[in-house]
Every structure is written in structure tokens, then in C-alpha cells.
Design a protein around this motif. Structure first.
Motif, short mmCIF file in Angstrom:
data_model
loop_
_atom_site.label_atom_id
_atom_site.label_comp_id
_atom_site.label_asym_id
_atom_site.label_seq_id
_atom_site.Cartn_x
_atom_site.Cartn_y
_atom_site.Cartn_z
N UNK A 65 -1.39 13.25 -0.72
CA UNK A 65 -1.95 13.65 0.57
C UNK A 65 -2.64 12.46 1.22
N UNK A 66 -3.44 11.76 0.44
CA UNK A 66 -4.16 10.62 0.99
C UNK A 66 -3.19 9.55 1.49
N UNK A 67 -2.18 9.25 0.67
CA UNK A 67 -1.19 8.25 1.09
C UNK A 67 -0.51 8.67 2.38
N UNK A 68 -0.18 9.95 2.48
CA UNK A 68 0.51 10.41 3.68
C UNK A 68 -0.39 10.34 4.90
N UNK A 69 -1.66 10.64 4.68
CA UNK A 69 -2.59 10.63 5.82
C UNK A 69 -2.84 9.23 6.36
N UNK A 70 -2.38 8.21 5.62
CA UNK A 70 -2.47 6.85 6.15
C UNK A 70 -1.74 6.79 7.48
N UNK A 71 -0.72 7.61 7.65
CA UNK A 71 0.04 7.51 8.89
C UNK A 71 -0.22 8.68 9.82
N UNK A 114 -7.58 5.62 4.10
CA UNK A 114 -7.47 4.19 3.83
C UNK A 114 -8.36 3.82 2.66
N UNK A 115 -9.60 4.28 2.70
CA UNK A 115 -10.53 3.96 1.62
C UNK A 115 -10.00 4.53 0.30
N UNK A 116 -9.61 5.79 0.32
CA UNK A 116 -9.18 6.45 -0.92
C UNK A 116 -7.94 5.77 -1.49
N UNK A 117 -6.91 5.61 -0.67
CA UNK A 117 -5.64 5.11 -1.20
C UNK A 117 -5.74 3.66 -1.64
N UNK A 118 -6.38 2.82 -0.83
CA UNK A 118 -6.47 1.42 -1.22
C UNK A 118 -7.33 1.27 -2.46
N UNK A 119 -8.42 2.03 -2.56
CA UNK A 119 -9.26 1.94 -3.74
C UNK A 119 -8.51 2.42 -4.98
N UNK A 120 -7.85 3.56 -4.85
CA UNK A 120 -7.10 4.08 -6.00
C UNK A 120 -6.07 3.07 -6.46
N UNK A 121 -5.37 2.49 -5.51
CA UNK A 121 -4.35 1.52 -5.86
C UNK A 121 -4.95 0.30 -6.54
N UNK A 122 -6.11 -0.15 -6.06
CA UNK A 122 -6.77 -1.31 -6.67
C UNK A 122 -7.22 -0.96 -8.09
N UNK A 123 -7.81 0.21 -8.24
CA UNK A 123 -8.30 0.59 -9.57
C UNK A 123 -7.13 0.69 -10.55
N UNK A 124 -6.01 1.22 -10.07
CA UNK A 124 -4.86 1.35 -10.96
C UNK A 124 -4.41 0.00 -11.51
N UNK A 125 -4.55 -1.04 -10.68
CA UNK A 125 -4.06 -2.32 -11.18
C UNK A 125 -5.20 -3.20 -11.68
N UNK A 126 -6.36 -2.63 -11.86
CA UNK A 126 -7.46 -3.40 -12.42
C UNK A 126 -7.18 -3.58 -13.91
N UNK A 127 -7.74 -4.62 -14.49
CA UNK A 127 -7.55 -4.92 -15.90
C UNK A 127 -7.82 -3.67 -16.75
N UNK D 162 0.27 1.00 4.00
CA UNK D 162 -0.82 0.91 4.96
C UNK D 162 -0.31 0.38 6.30
N UNK D 163 0.51 -0.65 6.22
CA UNK D 163 1.07 -1.21 7.45
C UNK D 163 1.96 -0.19 8.15
N UNK D 164 2.75 0.51 7.36
CA UNK D 164 3.60 1.55 7.93
C UNK D 164 2.75 2.61 8.63
N UNK D 165 1.67 2.99 7.96
CA UNK D 165 0.78 3.99 8.55
C UNK D 165 0.22 3.51 9.88
N UNK D 166 -0.20 2.26 9.90
CA UNK D 166 -0.76 1.72 11.13
C UNK D 166 0.26 1.75 12.25
N UNK D 167 1.47 1.36 11.91
CA UNK D 167 2.51 1.19 12.92
C UNK D 167 3.00 2.54 13.43
N UNK D 168 3.19 3.45 12.50
CA UNK D 168 3.81 4.70 12.88
C UNK D 168 2.78 5.60 13.59
#
Ligand SMILES: Nc1ncnc2c1ncn2[C@@H]1O[C@H](COP(=O)(O)OP(=O)(O)OP(=O)(O)O)[C@@H](O)[C@H]1O
Ligand SMILES: Nc1ncnc2c1ncn2[C@@H]1O[C@H](COP(=O)(O)OP(=O)(O)OP(=O)(O)O)[C@@H](O)[C@H]1O
Ligand SMILES: [Mg+2]
Ligand SMILES: [Mg+2]
Lengths: 231, 223, 259, 231, 223
Positions: A65-71, A114-127, D162-168
Motif C-alpha cells: 500500500x505504501x509503495x503504491x501510494x508513492x504515486x 515516501x517516508x515509510x517506503x524509503x525507510x523500509x527499503x533502507x532498513x532492509x538493506x542495512x547490514x 519513487x521517481x515513477x510516483x513523482x512523474x505519474x
């Protein structure tokens, strides 16, 4: 092309003039975006870290849902929040329509994914060792959350800048909820849109450049801070 | 002698691969026990289970006689572990060692004591995390666990990057932790000589299965 | 603070169309109204359709719009009361100076539109059910469809539509106020090619939102404002308002009374 | 609230109807955002990786500019590109105004800073050993760049989303450059804005929800892909 | 005997801290040289300089008699290094070992050969990077360097996490690399016994300063 030059000159003049209306617009912009970023951070960072680090029911759905709401288009958010806070809406009593607070709520809805998805994505790839290490050192609950966030401070700052950019550059919500009311809810971007719709392209450009200048100053300050933190 | 930690019928597997099985493991109070076995035999996995970092798929873990389930968060800190590849927080050495003891009144003493126990000078405290060599980083990571004065200290190859003198220093640190705080220790290493100068006994791992204990003087371990 | 006019005790909220705001008329009206009554007029400038939608939901106290048909429906539904004519201006047909469709020679607005249709020159329509668009639709003999490739539907405001017509070298129908504003910015662009037909009148009316529907609306302030605009004082302010020396709106409230 | 329900029903009906105008709008939206994301990726990813991994003159300035442009309002980008490609502008000959290509250029300008800044930030916090390791294995030039990007694939995907979201979701550029011309340059968001400006809140909501649905499907597909890659 | 690598008057420092200084270092063809020194003495730093991963602040490095400056990219691959904390690409073991030899016709042979040289079975090739223990990961990282058949192989504590048998296997792998490809090796370790069974001679580091070589039979190193 002519109005690009006009825009640069205009930006300079507007800043130098210290026109009270211009200052008012700045203030409204700052209050709205400040408030919305605050709300989005308070909700978004913990949720994002949780989504990235812990497993729980519906985790994938929330993330989707969060990812989709980016757009989500700003106008849709504007309409949605309007439906809730308009006089006939369920929160009509709160009298939030055509106020800075109302705009901030709408913008927070925009910034949250934006905050939720980018943070989640960053945490996922954290060490992978980070969370384990913190646990071995006895951290749990809020301290664990806070330490993970501190460890990813560069990411979170970037996330914040992206959310700030989204919020400060958007028009749809501010127009719909704020109404671009002079002296009250006119922000830089609604003013830009307003001037452009009047054909005052030079003035629109000038205000847009002022916004960019402010963002550049803010980023300069942050980049200075980051320099002091090191990689 | 009391058992600080006990594990019964533990099982854990990462999906398809190796299944780690420990039918019975007892760590007596003040005991220093080694865990040996070839690469990939499941030592690190077993240690993470005992350090309450991974949830066992089967079996129980007791701390001071009580099941740990549901109390993992509260027990960490009393049971701490040095990971095989230590991770330092992106802060100064001081902050790293201070992290687990932040709210303790004798914090400063603990920090200084711990950093000296691993053979580093106080001058290291001001260093940022990236200004450390491999061995220095490993020692700092150990120091932050020592600052906790833990009941159970689980060490996964604590001297893999430490130089020879440093290995002696770390051995002395472990021994003095037992002496001063009654710490029980479970430690792995691929350097048998270092391990045999330190441990009271051993367990061995082979293809995920735990056997032992071996080499104890007498049978002081209570069931 | 920071230059905001000292907070007024009473606030009146209005939804209005973009042309009244964009020309700057409302700034004058609000300033004088405040001086006379102490009431702070705040407005949201949107299309007529949206302005009425705000009214339907009781989010504003008064609306000032220019589409008789929609206004009547609004009134019939019981949302608007105390509707008053305030002022008018007119629509004009504008296009490129070389006038490929020979609109200049037309005798009536309908004929002008017929010439555009025949010549196949580009015509940009707002296509947004605004007052202007509704007026335009009344002028076509046979309303153009998708097959008419010369007919572009912009779905945007008047100023944007004018700019699009300029870029495309095409025609459009515009209210005089916005066009005057446009000329300030683009003096060498489009020209007025046809004007003066009676069917091109553009009437602006004020309406209060029905307090029986929405208990929160400030009806007495709305009525005060409507009366003030229709008074001699309000009317002369409208008549005196000029852009580049040209009168934009023509007051016509006197004798109109409540419709 | 009424129009929220109306929006949900409307979304359903719009999709079911297969109205040719709706399909045209979908097509225009897909072409525009596809093209702009393509342009922004081709320029943005290499630039972002370079900013994050290598030192070169003006590196900090470029980064600052990109960070600041995160908060450029769409209307300003619209005006800027308009000035360049309008009949009187320097690229007027290319006839890009009121075309899908013109919109895509404007949207690419909008997406570029997101791609550049988020990528640079991700590269900066990537494991320090990665670049060294790739070098010891003989990678250099484009292969080094490609391998760094492959190693950060989750980040890059998130950046892209994120870029897609911004654009769309943006309106300003599409309106200004595309002109929201029916059958030609009307995208979902300009249609949403258009319907909202006419007071057709239900229809606006419906179209907005359709856009969200599309994004959700896209994200679902991506999340499936990511699942197959593992952390 | 020819010198494969030479360094003259090397200096490097990370800002304020330790300054690494190597006045003269020669690595003869087919030589296996050890580098020993305590934690933080600058071994890893020196190795990274020689592996062309860090640019020296002073001094020159020659490869086969020619200055390496400006050719670093082209020479990597001939000169390769195993970092102290190995990093595996987030791919399968196969892809990790295949990465440096992707475009070579005898790729498959090299990959299988390399993975066997470090004592892992072909079964490991399908494993993803995260399904490896510490020692297994270290061996895979070594395998991907061996697949290159490098002229110069620089190893920073290659057996720190490897078990005892594995350490023998790795030693044999290094010796057979010399034998089959004439590889010259520079290797650090904190396990003197392992190192002495492998090396022809030693350099030592102390507080950033290189000394040596020691323990060479005769003086075959040409200047
Ligand atoms: N996160 C993980 N996901 C999947 N499999 C894993 C994971 N970690 C370890 N394994 C598998 O479990 C097995 C045991 O790993 P473990 O790290 O416990 O071994 P170890 O005895 O500590 O070895 P070493 O001596 O090399 O450190 C390994 O073969 C590995 O394939
Ligand atoms: N990236 C860095 N930035 C700043 N200082 C560093 C960095 N890496 C290492 N140092 C410093 O350089 C010194 C030498 O580090 P180096 O890693 O070369 O030591 P070493 O001999 O390899 O030690 P070890 O045996 O522990 O691996 C250390 O004391 C450390 O403080
Ligand atoms: Mg292990
Ligand atoms: Mg080292």
C-alpha cells in the motif's frame, strides 16, 4: 526565454523588497511544510523501520500500500482529505478547511508513503549484523528502533529531503485544502500556480526560484552537517 | 555448581540447509567452555540460539532454571554475544563501549576498565569507528560486551583478527571476567592452542550435531 | 502577524471564478469592503463548477460565478438564496492576426463560428463546462466531435487556453477580462477578431449559501456583502476598475434586484 | 464523503466500460511516464553512482544542485521547459509543445534529481568493501558501475518507484507542456485535475483510484520479483 | 630471479593517524612472502597500496619493472587481493567465482578448479551468498581470486575464520598456485605456525614502518 531572465531578476527583487505579502507567503509555506514533515516523520519512520526490520501480520500488504501510494496524485489526496474535513465530512466540526493545519494534514498524507517506503527499503538493506549487535548490547523496544535509525542517519536525512521536496513542491493539496487564500493559505507553490495562470510567468518563475534558493540553503546546511558526521 | 544456562532438544535450520541439533547443553556458573568444529558445522548458529538472537524451532532454553521464552529482551545484556564478524556502531569507540551501559552510574569506570582489558589504551576512546584496523575493531567490540559485566558471555571466534599478544590479553580478560563477575563463557575458535589454555571443557559440533562435554576434570556439571 | 492585516473579528468566505481574482478586481473589492464594514473577505478562486460544489457542501458562505444555467440549478436544488446580478462583461472571439477563417468579416458570432468550422482552422475550447465553455457550445451549429481534428479541447483555464491558441495559431472564445490581462503579457499574440454580438454577454451573479442547509454558514455576512456589492458604492468600484486604462467589468445590479 | 463512495463505484465502472477516451488517456499516461523514466534512468543512475562513489571536481556542487531540485515545483519545471520549446523558444523548431514527447522531457527533468540524489545517497552508504572488492576482481569502467548498481538493485528499484510516483502523480508539467488536450495529451492526472476543477469530484476520485490500482499492480509485480531475488 | 613488484619510498597516511612507510619492498617472481606485525601496525594499509587499491601519497610502485601509475585498472586482475574482511557479491557462489573470469573461454574449468582448491565441493556453487558460514565465505572469496590465475596474489589474513584442516588446504592452494601459474604471494596472518610452513621469507611492520626481508635462504632477491 524572456521570462526566464525576468524570473531571475524578479527573484532578486522579491527577496530584496521584503514585501510583507511575500514574507507572509514564506511563513505559510514554512509552517505548512514543517508541520506536515513533522507529522509524516513521527508516523513514518517507526513504521518504516518496523516494516523493514520486523516480521508481523500484513507486513507485505502494508508495504505494498505504501509503495503504491508513492504515486498518488496530489489532487486525489486533496479530494480525499477534503471529503473528510469539509463541512459535511466526518471531521467538519474541526474547521480545518482553508487552514494551514488542514493543508499540513493533506501534505503529511502525501509525505507519509515516501517516508515509510524509503525507510523500509533502507532498513532492509542495512547490514544484517546491526540489529543483532544492538540486541546483544541489550537494546530493545524504542531504544533499538532509535539506534537503528541513528545508524542509518544519512538515509533518513535523504528520505526526509525527498519528502520535504515532495511536500514543498506540491500544489494539488494546498490548492484544494488551503484554497490559495491571500494572507492566509497562499504558499509559494500555490502563488506560483496562481501567477502562471494569470500569465505572469516572470513572477511565477521568480517565486519558484526563491523556493529553490531556500531549498538550496537548507541542503547546504544539511550537507555541512553530514560532512561533520563522516560516512 | 549451578547451571546458568541449559538447552534441551534444541533444533534450528535455515530452510533447506543444515539442521542444527543440540540434545542437551549445560553451562555451569563460572565455567569457560569451548565449542569446536569445522567450518559450516553450525557453531555460530548454535551460539546465536543460546544468545537468544534466533528463536529455536524446537526445544527449550533455560536461564537460571527458568524458560527464557518471552523474556529474551529482558535477558539480553545478562546474556551477551560477540558476533563472528563484529559490527561497530558508526560512532566513536567511546560511544560503542558506552552504548550498553549508558544508564549505569559507574559507566565511566566500566568503559575505561573494559577498553584496558582488551589491551587498548584510553587514547582509543576518541577514535571514530572507521579509524580502526581489523584487530582493533574486534577488540573494541569485545570491550563493549565486557563493559556489561555479563552473566553469560558468548564469544564467536574472538581472536580471529587479533595478534598473538592480543590473544593472550583477551584470554586474560576472559579469565578475569570469570573471576570478578562470575561470568560463564562459551567460546569458539579455530586456534586449538589458544582455546586449550583457556577452557575448562569442550563441546564439539559436527554437521550440525552437538556432542560433549569433553575434557572436564571430574563431572562437576550438575544436570 | 508579519504583515497580515490585523485579524478581523468577522470572516466571510467566498468561492469565485478565476477571472475575478486574476484581474485583481477582488483585491480592490475586499479592501474597500473591509474598510466599510470591518469584515474580512477571503476567497477561493476556482472554476464555476467547483465554486458551486464548495457552496453545495457549505464550505463557503457566498459564491460569485458566471454561468446562469448552473446557477439556476444550484438555486433550484435549494443550495443558493438571494441571487443577485452584479456585473457583466462580454466574450470576444480571438485569433491570429492573419485570420485564416476570415472571422473579421462575419456579421454575427454564429457566423464567425461557422467560418472557423468551414475553414478547418484550429479552435481551442476550454471544454470544462465553465461559463465560457457553455457560451461557446451555444454558438456552434453542429458541436464538433473527435473527428474534427482542428478542434482542441484544453480542459484548462482561460489564460492557458489563450496561450495554447497562440502557440497553435488558432482561435478561441474568451471573456474580455482575461483577454485584457493576456494582452498585457503577450501584446503581439492573439487579436480580437469579433465582438459586440448580444449573445456574447457574460453575466456575473452573487448568491448566498442557504443557511437552512448548512447551519455554520455566515448568512448575515453574506447578505451584507451582496448588498454592498450591489449598492452604489460597490457598483462604482466595479465600474472604475481598469486594466491598462480599459474598463473590464460593467456593473448592472441597479434595478436587477433578487432574481 | 458521498463522492468517495462515488469514486470507488466510478473507478469500477470506468475500468469495466473500456471507454475509448479512457483507454486513450491510459495510453498517453503510460507513454509519457515510460519515456520520462527511461530518460531519467539513463542519465540519473550513472550520474548518481558517480556522485556517490568517485571524487571529481564540482562533485559537491552537483550533488547540492540535485538535492535542491528535489523540491522544484512542477509548475516551475513546466514553465522552464515551456520557455525552451515554445514557438518563440530556442527549441521551438522541434515542435515539442503539446506533445507526449514534450511532456516526457519535462517529467524527466522532474525525475532526474530524485534518481540522482537517491542513488548517490545509496551508493555512499553501500558497504565500503564493495568497490574495493570489485576492483580486486578486475572490474573497471562500465562494468564496475554496472556491478555496483546490480549490488544495490533493491535501492535502485525503490528509487525508480519513487521517481515513477513523482512523474505519474504530477500535474504541473503535463498541464503546461502537454496542455491536457483531449485525445492527445490528456493524462490520468491532468484528467483528474480537470474533473476536479469542474466540480466532478466523484469522477476525479475514480480516475485517481484507477491510477492507484495500476501502481499497486506494478508494485505487486515488483515485489514478486524482489521476493525471487532475496535480501 | 626477476622482481614482479617493487615499491620505493612509499608513504601513506589517513589524515591524522598512522603514517605507513615502506622504503623498499621487492616481491620476486614465484616468491611467497609473509608480512607480520601487531594489530594496527599498518599491514592492511600497505597491502592495499600494493594491490593498487589506494594511491600512495609518496613513492612509486613498479610491476614487471614499469611504474604502475595510470595503469592501475589494467593491472588489477593480474594483481589481486583478498581483503581482510571478505565481501561476497549478493549472488550465488558460482557467480562470485565466475565474476572475474566471465569472458574467459576456460571459465568453467577455472571455476571448478578454484572451488576445489579451497576445499569446497562443487555442491557449493549453487548456494546463494547468504547461505555460507564465516569460514566458507572466506574460502569462496579466495576461490574467486584463484580463478584469475593472478601474477601477484595479496592475501590479508586468508585463514582467520578457516578451520584447521581448511588452513592446510589453503596453504596447499597457495603453493600450487605458485607452482602452476608462477604466482607471487604476499600474505599476512596472526598464526605464525601457519605462516612459517608456507613462506620463503618475511617482512615485518611496526608502527607503520616496514622492515625486512628476513629469513631468506641466501640473497636471491635482485635489487
Ligand atoms: N543466514 C543464513 N541463511 C541460510 N543458511 C545459513 C545462514 N547462516 C548460516 N547458514 C548455513 O548454516 C551452516 C552453518 O553455519 P554456521 O555459521 O553456524 O557455521 P560455523 O560452524 O559457525 O562455521 P565457521 O567455522 O565457518 O564460522 C552453513 O553451512 C551455512 O550454509
Ligand atoms: N579507513 C581508515 N581511515 C582512517 N584510519 C584508518 C583507516 N583504516 C585504518 N586506519 C588506521 O590505520 C592504522 C593501521 O590500520 P591497518 O588496518 O593497516 O592495520 P593492520 O596492521 O592491518 O592491523 P590488523 O592486524 O588489526 O589487521 C590503524 O591503527 C587505523 O587507526
Ligand atoms: Mg561461525
Ligand atoms: Mg589488517
Amino acid at each position: 526565454m524572456d521570462f526566464l531572465a525576468e524570473g531571475f531578476l524578479g527573484a532578486f527583487n522579491v527577496i530584496r523588497s521584503g514585501d510583507p505579502e511575500f514574507l507572509n507567503i514564506l511563513l505559510v509555506t514554512a509552517r505548512t511544510s514543517g508541520l506536515s514533515i513533522l507529522m509524516a516523520s513521527l508516523m513514518g519512520f517507526p513504521l518504516g523501520v518496523a516494516l523493514g526490520a520486523f516480521r508481523f501480520p500484513f507486513r507485505r500488504s502494508v508495504r505494498l500500500i505504501s509503495d503504491s501510494l508513492l504515486s498518488v496524485p496530489t489532487v486525489v489526496v486533496g479530494l480525499f482529505v477534503y471529503a473528510l474535513i469539509s463541512n459535511r465530512g466526518p471531521f467538519g466540526r474541526a474547521q480545518l478547511l482553508f487552514t494551514v493545519e488542514g493543508m499540513a494534514i493533506g501534505q503529511a498524507v502525501l509525505a507519509l508513503p515516501i517516508v515509510v517506503s524509503l525507510t523500509a527499503s533502507a532498513v532492509e538493506s542495512v547490514d544484517q549484523r546491526l540489529v543483532m549487535t544492538l540486541k546483544t548490547l541489550g537494546a530493545r523496544g524504542l531504544r533499538l528502533l532509535g539506534s537503528v535509525m541513528l545508524e542509518m542517519r544519512h538515509h533518513l536525512l535523504m528520505t526526509l529531503m525527498t519528502a520535504y521536496g515532495r511536500v514543498v513542491a506540491e500544489v494539488g493539496v494546498s490548492m484544494m485544502i488551503g484554497g490559495n487564500i491571500r494572507w492566509h493559505t497562499r504558499t509559494i507553490t500555490t502563488a506560483v500556480t496562481f501567477e502562471a495562470s494569470r500569465g505572469n510567468f516572470g513572477m511565477a518563475m521568480a517565486l519558484g526560484l526563491v523556493l529553490l534558493l531556500i531549498s538550496a540553503l537548507l541542503n547546504g546546511a544539511i550537507s555541512f552537517l553530514k560532512g561533520r558526521w563522516r560516512p | 555448581m549451578r547451571a546458568v544456562m541449559e538447552a534441551m532438544g534444541l533444533q534450528f535450520g535455515y530452510g533447506a540447509g543444515l539442521q542444527v541439533v543440540a540434545d542437551r547443553l549445560v553451562l555451569g556458573e563460572g565455567r569457560i567452555m569451548g565449542l569446536i568444529g569445522p567450518n559450516g558445522s553450525g557453531k555460530s548458529t548454535l551460539l546465536k540460539l543460546l544468545a537468544l538472537l534466533l528463536p529455536p524451532q524446537e526445544g527449550r532454553i533455560l536461564f537460571m532454571g527458568d524458560d527464557v521464552r518471552g523474556r529474551e529482551g529482558a535477558l539480553r545484556g545478562q546474556v551477551t554475544m560477540l558476533l563472528q564478524e563484529p559490527y561497530l556502531l558508526k560512532r566513536s569507540v567511546y560511544s560503542n563501549v558506552a552504548y550498553p551501559v549508558r544508564s549505569m552510574p559507574d559507566r565511566e569506570d566500566r568503559i575505561r576498565e573494559a577498553i584496558r582489558m582488551v589491551g587498548l589504551g584510553d587514547g582509543f576512546l576518541d577514535r571514530p569507528w572507521y579509524r580502526l584496523s581489523g584487530g582493533e575493531a574486534q577488540r573494541v567490540a569485545l570491550a563493549s560486551r565486557l563493559a556489561l559485566h555479563p552473566r553469560v558471555l558468548i564469544l564467536d571466534e574472538p581472536v580471529s583478527s587479533v595478534d598473538r599478544e592480543g590473544a593472550q590479553v583477551v584470554r586474560d580478560a576472559i579469565l578475569s571476567a570469570r573471576e570478578r563477575w562470575g561470568t560463564s563463557v562459551l567460546v569458539t575458535s579455530h586456534q586449538p592452542s589458544w582455546l586449550s589454555g583457556l577452557c575448562d571443557g569442550f563441546w564439539t559440533m559436527g554437521e550440525g550435531r552437538l556432542s560433549g562435554p569433553y575434557g572436564l576434570k571430574g563431572d562437576e556439571v550438575v544436570p | 502577524w508579519l504583515g497580515v492585516p490585523a485579524s478581523a473579528s468577522q470572516v466571510l468566505r467566498m468561492a469565485t471564478t478565476t477571472s475575478t481574482e486574476a484581474t485583481g478586481l477582488l483585491d480592490v473589492i475586499a479592501r474597500e469592503f473591509r474598510a466599510d464594514t470591518g469584515i474580512d473577505l477571503q476567497w477561493v478562486a476556482v472554476g464555476t463548477g467547483k465554486a458551486l460544489e464548495y457552496g453545495r457542501r457549505g464550505d463557503v458562505d457566498v459564491v460569485w460565478v458566471h454561468d446562469p444555467e448552473q446557477e439556476e440549478r444550484f438555486q433550484a436544488e435549494g443550495h443558493g438564496v438571494n441571487r443577485r446580478r452584479t456585473m457583466y462583461n462580454d466574450f470576444v472571439i480571438v485569433g491570429p492576426s492573419w485570420d485564416p477563417a476570415k472571422v473579421r468579416d462575419a456579421k454575427s458570432a454564429r457566423e464567425a463560428f461557422g467560418r472557423i468550422q468551414m475553414s478547418g482552422s484550429v479552435f481551442v475550447s476550454r471544454a470544462d463546462r465553465s461559463g465560457t465553455h457553455m457560451a461557446e457550445l451555444r454558438l456552434w451549429g453542429k458541436v464538433p466531435t473527435r473527428q474534427d481534428r482542428w478542434y482542441l479541447e484544453s480542459g484548462q483555464g482561460m489564460m492557458e487556453t489563450l496561450l495554447m491558441a497562440q502557440e497553435k495559431g488558432g482561435y478561441t472564445l474568451t471573456d474580455r477580462a482575461t483577454f485584457t490581462k493576456y494582452l498585457e503579457k503577450a501584446p503581439k499574440g492573439l487579436e480580437i477578431l469579433f465582438e459586440g454580438d448580444g449573445v456574447l454577454r457574460n453575466q456575473y451573479s452573487l448568491m448566498a449559501v442557504n443557511p437552512a442547509r448548512h447551519d455554520n454558514v455566515r448568512y448575515h455576512l453574506a447578505v451584507k456583502f451582496i448588498n454592498w456589492v450591489c449598492s452604489r458604492r460597490g457598483q462604482s468600484l466595479i465600474g472604475d476598475f481598469k486594466i491598462s486604462g480599459r474598463q473590464i467589468f460593467f456593473p448592472n445590479a441597479q434595478g436587477g434586484g433578487t432574481q
